[in-house]
Write a protein that holds these residues in place. Structure first.
Motif, PDB file in Angstrom:
ATOM      1  N   THR A 569       1.652   9.408  -6.185  1.00 25.09           N
ATOM      2  CA  THR A 569       1.936   9.609  -7.601  1.00 25.09           C
ATOM      3  C   THR A 569       3.406   9.944  -7.830  1.00 25.09           C
ATOM      4  OG1 THR A 569       1.312  11.935  -7.421  1.00 25.09           O
ATOM      5  CG2 THR A 569      -0.407  10.375  -8.070  1.00 25.09           C
ATOM      6  N   GLU A 570       4.110  10.166  -6.749  1.00 21.56           N
ATOM      7  CA  GLU A 570       5.546  10.394  -6.829  1.00 21.56           C
ATOM      8  C   GLU A 570       6.175   9.941  -5.510  1.00 21.56           C
ATOM      9  OE1 GLU A 570       6.475  14.510  -7.182  1.00 21.56           O
ATOM     10  OE2 GLU A 570       4.871  15.136  -5.839  1.00 21.56           O
ATOM     11  N   ALA A 571       7.408   9.459  -5.599  1.00 22.66           N
ATOM     12  CA  ALA A 571       8.080   8.976  -4.405  1.00 22.66           C
ATOM     13  C   ALA A 571       8.375  10.122  -3.452  1.00 22.66           C
ATOM     14  CB  ALA A 571       9.384   8.264  -4.793  1.00 22.66           C
ATOM     15  N   ILE A 629       9.225   1.818  -4.356  1.00 21.19           N
ATOM     16  CA  ILE A 629       9.400   1.413  -5.749  1.00 21.19           C
ATOM     17  C   ILE A 629       8.085   1.563  -6.501  1.00 21.19           C
ATOM     18  CG2 ILE A 629      10.064  -0.499  -7.263  1.00 21.19           C
ATOM     19  CD1 ILE A 629      11.617  -1.663  -4.876  1.00 21.19           C
ATOM     20  N   SER A 630       8.155   2.082  -7.698  1.00 15.75           N
ATOM     21  CA  SER A 630       6.932   2.263  -8.496  1.00 15.75           C
ATOM     22  C   SER A 630       6.607   0.978  -9.260  1.00 15.75           C
ATOM     23  CB  SER A 630       7.110   3.416  -9.479  1.00 15.75           C
ATOM     24  OG  SER A 630       8.110   3.103 -10.440  1.00 15.75           O
ATOM     25  N   GLY A 631       5.332   0.803  -9.542  1.00  9.87           N
ATOM     26  CA  GLY A 631       4.903  -0.274 -10.417  1.00  9.87           C
ATOM     27  C   GLY A 631       4.743  -1.636  -9.791  1.00  9.87           C
ATOM     28  N   ASN A 652       2.731  -8.389  17.891  1.00  7.83           N
ATOM     29  CA  ASN A 652       2.246  -8.227  16.526  1.00  7.83           C
ATOM     30  C   ASN A 652       3.174  -7.323  15.733  1.00  7.83           C
ATOM     31  OD1 ASN A 652       1.151  -5.953  18.240  1.00  7.83           O
ATOM     32  ND2 ASN A 652       0.543  -5.223  16.209  1.00  7.83           N
ATOM     33  N   ASP A 653       3.089  -7.450  14.423  1.00  3.81           N
ATOM     34  CA  ASP A 653       3.723  -6.508  13.519  1.00  3.81           C
ATOM     35  C   ASP A 653       2.672  -5.489  13.086  1.00  3.81           C
ATOM     36  OD1 ASP A 653       5.849  -8.208  13.720  1.00  3.81           O
ATOM     37  OD2 ASP A 653       5.639  -9.052  11.711  1.00  3.81           O
ATOM     38  N   VAL A 654       3.114  -4.333  12.668  1.00  2.00           N
ATOM     39  CA  VAL A 654       2.225  -3.391  11.983  1.00  2.00           C
ATOM     40  C   VAL A 654       2.698  -3.300  10.540  1.00  2.00           C
ATOM     41  CG1 VAL A 654       1.545  -2.079  14.012  1.00  2.00           C
ATOM     42  CG2 VAL A 654       3.629  -1.435  12.779  1.00  2.00           C
ATOM     43  N   GLY A 655       1.747  -3.111   9.634  1.00  2.00           N
ATOM     44  CA  GLY A 655       2.094  -3.059   8.222  1.00  2.00           C
ATOM     45  C   GLY A 655       1.476  -1.876   7.524  1.00  2.00           C
ATOM     46  N   TYR A 656       2.088  -1.462   6.445  1.00  2.00           N
ATOM     47  CA  TYR A 656       1.596  -0.314   5.692  1.00  2.00           C
ATOM     48  C   TYR A 656       1.937  -0.549   4.219  1.00  2.00           C
ATOM     49  CZ  TYR A 656       0.151   4.574   5.152  1.00  2.00           C
ATOM     50  OH  TYR A 656      -0.526   5.728   4.836  1.00  2.00           O
ATOM     51  N   THR A 657       0.954  -0.382   3.357  1.00  2.00           N
ATOM     52  CA  THR A 657       1.140  -0.584   1.923  1.00  2.00           C
ATOM     53  C   THR A 657       1.179   0.759   1.222  1.00  2.00           C
ATOM     54  OG1 THR A 657      -0.023  -2.707   2.005  1.00  2.00           O
ATOM     55  CG2 THR A 657       0.221  -1.663  -0.154  1.00  2.00           C
ATOM     56  N   ILE A 658       2.234   0.991   0.477  1.00  2.00           N
ATOM     57  CA  ILE A 658       2.380   2.230  -0.282  1.00  2.00           C
ATOM     58  C   ILE A 658       2.432   1.874  -1.763  1.00  2.00           C
ATOM     59  CG2 ILE A 658       3.805   4.262  -0.712  1.00  2.00           C
ATOM     60  CD1 ILE A 658       4.926   3.942   2.101  1.00  2.00           C
ATOM     61  N   THR A 659       1.452   2.369  -2.501  1.00  2.00           N
ATOM     62  CA  THR A 659       1.400   2.121  -3.935  1.00  2.00           C
ATOM     63  C   THR A 659       1.863   3.365  -4.675  1.00  2.00           C
ATOM     64  OG1 THR A 659      -0.465   0.610  -3.652  1.00  2.00           O
ATOM     65  CG2 THR A 659      -0.051   1.439  -5.870  1.00  2.00           C
ATOM     66  N   LEU A 660       2.949   3.211  -5.411  1.00  2.00           N
ATOM     67  CA  LEU A 660       3.452   4.292  -6.246  1.00  2.00           C
ATOM     68  C   LEU A 660       3.065   3.978  -7.680  1.00  2.00           C
ATOM     69  CD1 LEU A 660       5.062   6.894  -6.582  1.00  2.00           C
ATOM     70  CD2 LEU A 660       7.149   5.520  -6.690  1.00  2.00           C
TER      71      LEU A 660
END
Length: 801
Positions: A569-571, A629-631, A652-660
């Protein structure tokens, strides 16, 4: 080639007579390919057939004028790509043609300029050398669009003049040569680069001054000997209207006379001109010197003007046919098929061309043919870039991010299998009368790379993707994508947008051998008013033995350890942990030999080398809050791989999704709230408490996402009436009985942590006679109508302790 049809036997097996021999007429056809465009070229074609083989160009009809030149053979022609695609200067023997840019299409030499084109010079392979060629010309001649070199009788000059160089008007060759007179018959205030398909050497440079053949030719009149200082087909430049471009040569004939007793000797001198060539380009030795220009192929030429140095650079063969050149024309590594030829010459716009302060100069093409019908030359030009219309550049850059961002730009460069590669195509608009419009990127990707993503970023901030990318293919792909218009200033409703970057990220894949050679690739960017090309160098992929895998550990990670996700909810900084594991037979490097390569939303983040103080293969990486980045619809996409000092890349690559969450925090409060209106009571002369009426509606709406916190405070101005201040106060009373004055400072009304992505709180819903905002009056309070203003403050932080 002879084709033999049918035999008939008579008189036994040893008596066979050939009854007929039919000669088969053979046409040689060879294929050419420009990028993905297949073109066919064949010998002895008509002019219309040649135009059908032309590569794609921009429509140019509106930019040119033929003027009112008598006998001008030049015209605008159509190709298979549409009307107005080609400039056709000559189609037969003894012709001259000229075509000039109109006033609006003149070139501005105060700015950098580029002209890019495909040129066709005829086919001399079957008929001998064609002649004579054509020239690209800058001119400020007073005749404007009617400028052309002339003969003594005022007719357009053909042959070695090419319609641009001066001619020798003398009929008596014993008269001294006047180079000023020759220059006056040329196009004035001009510079020209000639593409000369025949060397004009009536008198060979090796001929003695008294050579009988030379004398015989000179007695008949003017000779064709402009190319005395250069042999074979060539490209060269000079200033047609300057006398210093021409020089006088002399041949002498000595005769004896008189009587045997009194012999006399007479010497007669003959004079003839030749041309001084500048910036000369020749193919060297070998068979290619005879087909350097007129081999029946379209040749690419780029003219670039550098306004800061007053230098014109012309490059020949800088975009070569992709296949189809006959092997007989290729005699060495420096032959005309495979080599790009470049020369630069200095031009003073004011002194050499008479250009004014506006920098404008007319440009165009002139061409001519000789009298030999056996060597008819079709001089044709198809433009990629019309000078001044759209000026720009395209480049292709391959970077090995696994090798410290090494740029791969030479056929000897090597990448390792598993290396992460970034391929960037940059389109840059620098200047022009129009925006670069209707651009279609036609990309030919190199093989032995599996590309995982293809994004486009424009100077105006817009972004896009290429959706038809095959993320499993390593054989090389052909992609097509429409792009936004490019410009460097406002164009109607279109904002400035000077660049486009197409970036493809992928992984190098080895072939079956230890080292695989990857061929160079050619891509084009085809707009309605400019076409530009770029070439990506060949390179090598080296097979690396050994394997290494990565896995993420910790919270919010999937079962395989390959990916994870988190909502914020916040960076804030996010730290990931994981483990690197080597496969059987692989030599594991110490932690200090392993480097992490992270990327967020396609942008490289700082690399990190592991520490030997940690357990083998253990790693952590902190994603900085500033990169989140938000949105973003799909969230922030973090990707990371590892390399070690042995050249092994993680498989392989590893990935991570961060939703702000890009939500809002809103306060809604009724503009008016009262006390003692819903259930009025009179003052009793003692202290009293009045709860807030029902019209105190206060709500908080939080769409920032689960976990968002906020604090609501309120502060009131003094409570006044016409009789003065109220003897009392407005307070907020908590459920435990504690009170805070609103007039003495900010009182905390509520604090909350959201438990959904769309959270609403009715702050006043639980207020009653003992809880919420209250009006407290003292014994000295006087009846009346009082008022105050309550100031609400909503902050996206939890309440302080």
């Amino acid at each position: 080639m002879t084709s033999i049809y049918g035999f008939s036997g008579e008189g036994g097996e040893n008596s066979v007579k050939m009854r007929s021999i039919l000669l088969g007429i053979v046409t040689v056809v060879t294929g050419l390919v420009w990028g993905g465009q297949s073109v066919t070229v064949q010998a002895k074609m008509t002019n219309d057939q040649i135009l059908q083989t032309a590569p794609k160009g921009v429509t140019i009809g509106e930019y040119f004028s033929r003027g009112d030149i008598s006998g001008n053979n030049a015209k605008i022609s159509s190709t298979d790509f549409g009307d107005g695609q080609a400039v056709n200067l000559t189609t037969g023997a003894n012709q001259a043609g000229a075509i000039w840019a109109n006033d609006d299409a003149r070139m501005n030499l105060n700015e950098d300029q580029t002209a890019s084109m495909w040129m066709y010079f005829g086919d001399g392979r079957k008929t001998g050398s064609a002649g004579d060629g054509m020239a690209f010309v800058l001119q400020n001649d007073s005749n404007g669009v009617n400028a052309i070199a002339k003969n003594a009788d005022g007719t357009p000059a053909a042959g070695q003049s090419m319609g641009v160089w001066g001619t020798d008007a003398r009929t008596d060759m014993t008269k001294p040569l006047d180079t000023d007179a020759i220059a006056k018959l040329a196009i004035q205030n001009s510079w020209a680069v000639e593409f000369d398909t025949v060397s004009n050497q009536d008198i060979l440079p090796t001929a003695a001054p008294d050579d009988a053949n030379s004398i015989s030719l000179l007695k008949k009149g003017p000779v064709s000997d402009f190319d005395r200082d250069v042999s074979g087909q060539h490209i060269a430049s000079s200033f047609p209207g300057k006398s210093t471009t021409y020089q006088s040569n002399q041949a002498s004939e000595t005769t004896t006379g008189g009587s045997w007793l009194f012999p006399t000797t007479t010497t007669t001198n003959y004079y003839y001109p030749s041309m001084i060539h500048k910036g000369t380009i020749t193919p060297g030795t070998g068979t290619s010197m005879f087909t350097f220009l007129d081999a029946g192929w379209w040749r690419h030429v780029t003219m670039h003007w550098d306004s800061s140095t007053d230098m014109m650079t012309y490059s020949y063969n800088d975009q070569v046919p992709r296949s189809g050149e006959e092997a007989t024309t290729a005699t060495s590594s420096t032959d005309s098929v495979s080599k790009t030829y470049t020369q630069s010459v200095k031009i003073n716009p004011k002194e050499d061309l008479g250009v004014g302060s506006d920098g404008l100069v007319r440009w165009g093409f002139v061409g001519s043919t000789g009298s030999s019908t056996a060597a008819i030359e079709n001089n044709i030009v198809v433009f990629d870039q019309v000078p001044g219309l759209v000026n720009g550049d395209t480049t292709a850059t391959l970077t090995d991010t696994s090798q410290s961002d090494k740029v791969i730009d030479d056929p000897s460069d090597t990448v390792n299998s598993g290396d992460r590669l970034s391929l960037n195509y940059n389109l840059k608009y620098t200047s022009g009368r129009e925006s670069w419009k209707d651009i279609v990127a036609k990309l030919n990707l190199p093989s032995n790379i599996v590309f995982k993503s293809a994004t486009i970023k424009y100077a105006n901030g817009d972004t896009d993707t290429i959706s038809d990318l095959d993320t499993s293919s390593s054989t090389g792909q052909a992609l097509s994508k429409s792009l936004e218009n490019l410009n460097n200033k406002q164009d109607g409703s279109t904002a400035p947008n000077a660049t486009a970057d197409i970036t493809l990220n992928g992984v190098a894949v080895a072939g079956s051998s230890d080292t695989t050679a990857v061929k160079e690739t050619h891509s084009s960017f085809e707009g309605s008013n400019a076409l530009m090309h770029t070439t990506l160098s060949a390179f090598n992929v080296k097979k690396v033995n050994g394997s290494m895998t990565m896995a993420l550990t910790g919270d919010n990670i999937d079962a395989g350890g390959i990916s994870g996700s988190q909502k914020l909810t916040e960076a804030k900084d996010v730290t990931l942990t994981g483990q690197i594991t080597y496969g059987p037979g692989s030599t594991a490097a110490a932690n200090s030999g392993i480097t992490l390569h992270p990327q967020m939303n396609g942008v490289n983040l700082p690399t990190k080398t592991l520490s030997d103080s940690d357990a083998a293969g253990k790693f952590s990486y902190t994603i900085p809050a500033a990169s989140i980045i938000s949105g973003l619809t799909d969230g922030n996409q973090f990707v990371m791989y590892a390399t070690d000092k042995n050249g092994i890349n993680s498989a392989n690559d590893v990935g991570y999704t961060i939703t702000l969450k890009d939500g809002t925090l809103d306060l809604m409060a009724n503009p008016t709230g009262t006390f003692n209106v819903d259930h009025p009571r009179n003052l009793t002369g003692s202290a009293m408490s009045f709860p807030a009426d029902s019209n105190w509606g206060v709500q908080v709406k939080d769409t920032r996402g689960t976990g968002g916190t906020w604090t609501l405070t309120a502060q009131a101005d003094p409570i006044t009436s016409s009789n003065g201040l109220l003897d009392g106060d407005i307070v907020y009373e908590k459920t435990n009985g504690d009170q805070q004055s609103l007039t003495q400072g900010a009182a905390t009304i509520d604090t909350h942590t959201s438990d959904s992505d769309s959270d609403e709180v009715d702050v006043t819903s639980g207020w009653d006679s003992t809880h919420g905002i209250q009006l407290e009056t003292n014994a000295g309070a006087i009846s009346g109508s009082y008022s105050t203003t309550v100031h609400w403050s909503l902050n996206n932080v939890p309440a302080s302790e």
